[in-house]
Design a protein around this motif. Structure first.
Motif, PDB file in Angstrom:
ATOM      1  N   TYR A  13       0.877  -1.177   0.000  1.00 18.17           N
ATOM      2  CA  TYR A  13       0.000   0.000   0.000  1.00 18.17           C
ATOM      3  C   TYR A  13       0.914   1.226   0.000  1.00 18.17           C
ATOM      4  CZ  TYR A  13      -2.961   3.802   1.427  1.00 18.17           C
ATOM      5  OH  TYR A  13      -3.586   5.025   1.458  1.00 18.17           O
ATOM      6  N   ILE A  14       0.688   2.143  -0.914  1.00 18.85           N
ATOM      7  CA  ILE A  14       1.549   3.331  -1.022  1.00 18.85           C
ATOM      8  C   ILE A  14       0.699   4.573  -0.773  1.00 18.85           C
ATOM      9  CG2 ILE A  14       3.054   4.649  -2.570  1.00 18.85           C
ATOM     10  CD1 ILE A  14       3.744   1.989  -3.970  1.00 18.85           C
ATOM     11  N   HIS A  15       1.028   5.301   0.298  1.00 19.08           N
ATOM     12  CA  HIS A  15       0.176   6.434   0.678  1.00 19.08           C
ATOM     13  C   HIS A  15       0.673   7.757   0.088  1.00 19.08           C
ATOM     14  CE1 HIS A  15      -3.000   8.237   2.970  1.00 19.08           C
ATOM     15  NE2 HIS A  15      -2.179   9.176   3.407  1.00 19.08           N
ATOM     16  N   ILE A  16      -0.236   8.445  -0.593  1.00 14.55           N
ATOM     17  CA  ILE A  16       0.057   9.787  -1.117  1.00 14.55           C
ATOM     18  C   ILE A  16      -0.858  10.754  -0.354  1.00 14.55           C
ATOM     19  CG2 ILE A  16       0.114  11.250  -3.184  1.00 14.55           C
ATOM     20  CD1 ILE A  16       2.003   8.768  -3.355  1.00 14.55           C
ATOM     21  N   PRO A  17      -0.299  11.537   0.569  1.00 17.66           N
ATOM     22  CA  PRO A  17      -1.167  12.269   1.513  1.00 17.66           C
ATOM     23  C   PRO A  17      -1.669  13.628   1.018  1.00 17.66           C
ATOM     24  CG  PRO A  17       1.109  12.594   2.111  1.00 17.66           C
ATOM     25  CD  PRO A  17       1.116  11.715   0.885  1.00 17.66           C
ATOM     26  N   PHE A  18      -1.561  13.900  -0.288  1.00 15.30           N
ATOM     27  CA  PHE A  18      -1.887  15.250  -0.749  1.00 15.30           C
ATOM     28  C   PHE A  18      -3.266  15.323  -1.406  1.00 15.30           C
ATOM     29  CE2 PHE A  18       2.753  14.559  -1.373  1.00 15.30           C
ATOM     30  CZ  PHE A  18       3.143  15.208  -0.212  1.00 15.30           C
ATOM     31  N   PHE A  41      -1.356  -0.822  -4.210  1.00 14.16           N
ATOM     32  CA  PHE A  41      -2.485   0.100  -4.148  1.00 14.16           C
ATOM     33  C   PHE A  41      -1.985   1.487  -3.766  1.00 14.16           C
ATOM     34  CE2 PHE A  41      -6.262   2.207  -2.767  1.00 14.16           C
ATOM     35  CZ  PHE A  41      -7.326   1.575  -3.375  1.00 14.16           C
ATOM     36  N   PHE A  42      -2.149   2.452  -4.668  1.00 14.46           N
ATOM     37  CA  PHE A  42      -1.830   3.848  -4.350  1.00 14.46           C
ATOM     38  C   PHE A  42      -3.087   4.480  -3.761  1.00 14.46           C
ATOM     39  CE2 PHE A  42       1.422   2.992  -7.477  1.00 14.46           C
ATOM     40  CZ  PHE A  42       2.469   3.852  -7.163  1.00 14.46           C
ATOM     41  N   GLY A  43      -3.037   4.807  -2.464  1.00 15.44           N
ATOM     42  CA  GLY A  43      -4.207   5.412  -1.827  1.00 15.44           C
ATOM     43  C   GLY A  43      -3.855   6.768  -1.251  1.00 15.44           C
ATOM     44  N   LEU A  99      -4.811   2.649  -8.472  1.00 20.72           N
ATOM     45  CA  LEU A  99      -4.499   4.019  -8.080  1.00 20.72           C
ATOM     46  C   LEU A  99      -5.809   4.769  -7.836  1.00 20.72           C
ATOM     47  CD1 LEU A  99      -1.768   6.345  -9.219  1.00 20.72           C
ATOM     48  CD2 LEU A  99      -4.073   7.153  -9.700  1.00 20.72           C
ATOM     49  N   GLU A 100      -5.892   5.429  -6.680  1.00 19.63           N
ATOM     50  CA  GLU A 100      -7.072   6.249  -6.389  1.00 19.63           C
ATOM     51  C   GLU A 100      -6.930   7.585  -7.106  1.00 19.63           C
ATOM     52  OE1 GLU A 100      -8.695   4.823  -2.058  1.00 19.63           O
ATOM     53  OE2 GLU A 100      -7.289   6.496  -2.116  1.00 19.63           O
ATOM     54  N   ALA A 101      -8.012   8.005  -7.737  1.00 21.47           N
ATOM     55  CA  ALA A 101      -7.961   9.232  -8.524  1.00 21.47           C
ATOM     56  C   ALA A 101      -9.214  10.051  -8.247  1.00 21.47           C
ATOM     57  CB  ALA A 101      -7.895   8.879 -10.008  1.00 21.47           C
ATOM     58  N   ASN A 102      -9.081  11.346  -8.281  1.00 20.10           N
ATOM     59  CA  ASN A 102     -10.257  12.191  -8.122  1.00 20.10           C
ATOM     60  C   ASN A 102     -10.509  12.999  -9.384  1.00 20.10           C
ATOM     61  OD1 ASN A 102     -11.360  11.655  -5.566  1.00 20.10           O
ATOM     62  ND2 ASN A 102      -9.602  12.642  -4.610  1.00 20.10           N
ATOM     63  N   PRO A 103     -11.804  13.103  -9.773  1.00 20.93           N
ATOM     64  CA  PRO A 103     -12.134  13.944 -10.928  1.00 20.93           C
ATOM     65  C   PRO A 103     -11.618  15.350 -10.640  1.00 20.93           C
ATOM     66  CG  PRO A 103     -14.073  12.785 -10.110  1.00 20.93           C
ATOM     67  CD  PRO A 103     -13.002  12.557  -9.117  1.00 20.93           C
ATOM     68  N   SER A 133      -9.429   3.723  -9.223  1.00 20.18           N
ATOM     69  CA  SER A 133     -10.539   3.844  -8.296  1.00 20.18           C
ATOM     70  C   SER A 133     -10.888   5.322  -8.234  1.00 20.18           C
ATOM     71  CB  SER A 133     -10.108   3.319  -6.925  1.00 20.18           C
ATOM     72  OG  SER A 133     -11.153   3.495  -6.004  1.00 20.18           O
ATOM     73  N   ILE A 134     -12.034   5.681  -8.814  1.00 20.21           N
ATOM     74  CA  ILE A 134     -12.367   7.102  -8.952  1.00 20.21           C
ATOM     75  C   ILE A 134     -13.338   7.526  -7.847  1.00 20.21           C
ATOM     76  CG2 ILE A 134     -13.183   8.907 -10.516  1.00 20.21           C
ATOM     77  CD1 ILE A 134     -12.561   7.128 -12.868  1.00 20.21           C
ATOM     78  N   GLY A 135     -12.980   8.564  -7.109  1.00 21.71           N
ATOM     79  CA  GLY A 135     -13.818   9.074  -6.025  1.00 21.71           C
ATOM     80  C   GLY A 135     -14.854  10.032  -6.571  1.00 21.71           C
TER      81      GLY A 135
END
Ligand code: SF4
Length: 382
Positions: free
Chosen positions: A8-13, A60-62, A95-99, A119-121
């Motif tokens: 699990y790789i955390h990107i906190p931004f 998993f990039f979260g 990879l979690e992604a936001n519009p 994984s789109i939020g």
């Protein structure tokens, strides 16, 4: 088969903080992201030395919002993973992604870097609800991102939705579900809003008075039941309390969490479960950035907890019961060398008699009624 591990790789931004969010995430300048990625790559390298006999089954990039990073950063992180770890050829890499943070170019680069699941939020298809949540995007933005993702060749996409938003009613929730399902993503996660302490939402909705502004309990139940019914109509099966997938598209990384696979969390605050220990990485970004991991890796970790066999059995039950297929007595026996039914006879028997659990050998699973009262059942396995 040798030992396997999930990363699990955390990107906190994030662009800005959503009003309900209590995740470890915050806005940052470009130079801070740059420093963070350098340190993260160092961590990926140093950690690999402790796991030479493992192969990586999922990544998993979260976050946070991993898609806030310029694609070159994701490419560099993935290169560091490939250079230092043995990654299985069929690994699921999400990879979690936001519009609002995705461009066509960025998505093509993610794909080239090895990302094979997005994984789109989205959270809601209703722009008023998105504003209430403090999201940075509209539904239209999501549609554009989704189209870009398909065009870039992503054939495994999850969409996140949240029910129980202030001002939301069952019809608008159903509408969100249908608008998403009609796009045919491979996977849908549908969580209920939790008002977490320390968030702007808690200031408004955390009190008894404030709670009256949220959808009431009956509406909440109605939404919950509508979720499974509508998604079933569109060909999705529920495989976990809040997760739905088309056949064969269940999230392998999350399934690993629920079935007790080992995972290593890399990056700020990330949690791990490996070698019968739970621990997490330092949560203060300044401290994290200044740890000299090559000299000594121990300052990186906090709350290291050695798990006894008893702890592991209890977790195996609680996590496994989240899955609609249930918890496997065969896997339990293989892992712990004892019979699951004998070990938990009293609690299993009690809940079967009350109609909350049922046996479907080799699984013990929650019934429909049990899914509604999952917390009550799980408490007994703590
Ligand atoms: S995008 Fe996600 S992680 Fe970032 S602030 Fe919003 S809810 Fe939190």
């Amino acid at each position: 088969m040798g030992k396997r591990i999930q990363l699990y790789i955390h990107i906190p931004f994030c662009v800005r903080k959503c009003r309900y969010c209590d995740f470890l995430s915050f806005p940052a300048q470009e130079f801070e992201m740059d420093m963070y990625v350098r340190q993260l790559i160092e961590e990926i390298k140093v950690q690999s030395r402790f796991y030479t006999d493992y192969t990586v089954s999922t990544i998993f990039f979260g976050g946070g919002t991993p898609s806030i990073l310029k694609s070159v950063y994701i490419t560099n992180i993935m290169s560091a993973v490939y250079a230092n770890w043995v990654v299985e050829a069929s690994a699921e890499i999400s990879l979690e992604a936001n519009p609002g943070t995705l461009s066509q170019e960025r998505l093509l680069n993610y794909k080239a870097a090895g990302i094979n699941r997005l994984s789109i939020g989205l959270q809601s298809a209703n722009d008023t609800e998105l504003k209430v949540l403090g999201r940075i995007h509209s539904f239209e933005d999501f549609l554009t991102s989704y189209e870009y993702a398909r065009d870039a060749g992503f054939d495994n996409i999850n969409v996140d939705l949240i029910s129980g938003i202030p001002g939301q009613n069952t019809d608008s929730w159903k509408n969100s579900l249908r608008r998403v399902a009609m796009l045919k993503p491979e996977h849908v996660s549908a969580y209920s809003l939790i008002v977490e302490e320390g968030t702007p939402f808690h200031d408004i909705y955390g009190s008894e008075e404030g709670r009256k502004l949220l959808p009431d309990e009956d509406t909440d139940r109605e939404m919950y039941h509508a979720t499974a019914a509508i998604l079933r109509e569109y060909g999705y099966s529920r495989y976990e309390i809040s997760n739905y997938a088309r056949k064969g598209c269940e999230c392998r990384h999350n399934l690993g969490y629920w079935t007790g696979e080992e995972y290593l969390g890399l990056g700020l605050g990330a949690s791990s479960y490996t070698m019968n220990r739970r621990f997490h990485v330092e949560k203060d970004i300044n401290n994290y950035l200044h740890i000299d991991m090559n000299r000594d890796i121990t300052p990186l970790y906090e709350d290291v907890q050695e798990l006894t066999a008893e702890d592991r059995m209890s977790e195996f039950m609680i996590l496994g019961l989240r899955l609609t297929r249930g918890v496997s007595s065969a896997e339990f026996a293989e892992r712990f060398g004892i019979n699951m039914i004998d070990r938990y006879f009293y609690d299993i028997d009690k809940h079967i008699r009350h109609g909350l659990l049922e046996s479907n050998p080799p699984y013990i699973r929650l019934t429909e009624k049990g899914l509604d009262l999952a917390n009550v059942v799980m408490q007994d396995f703590v």
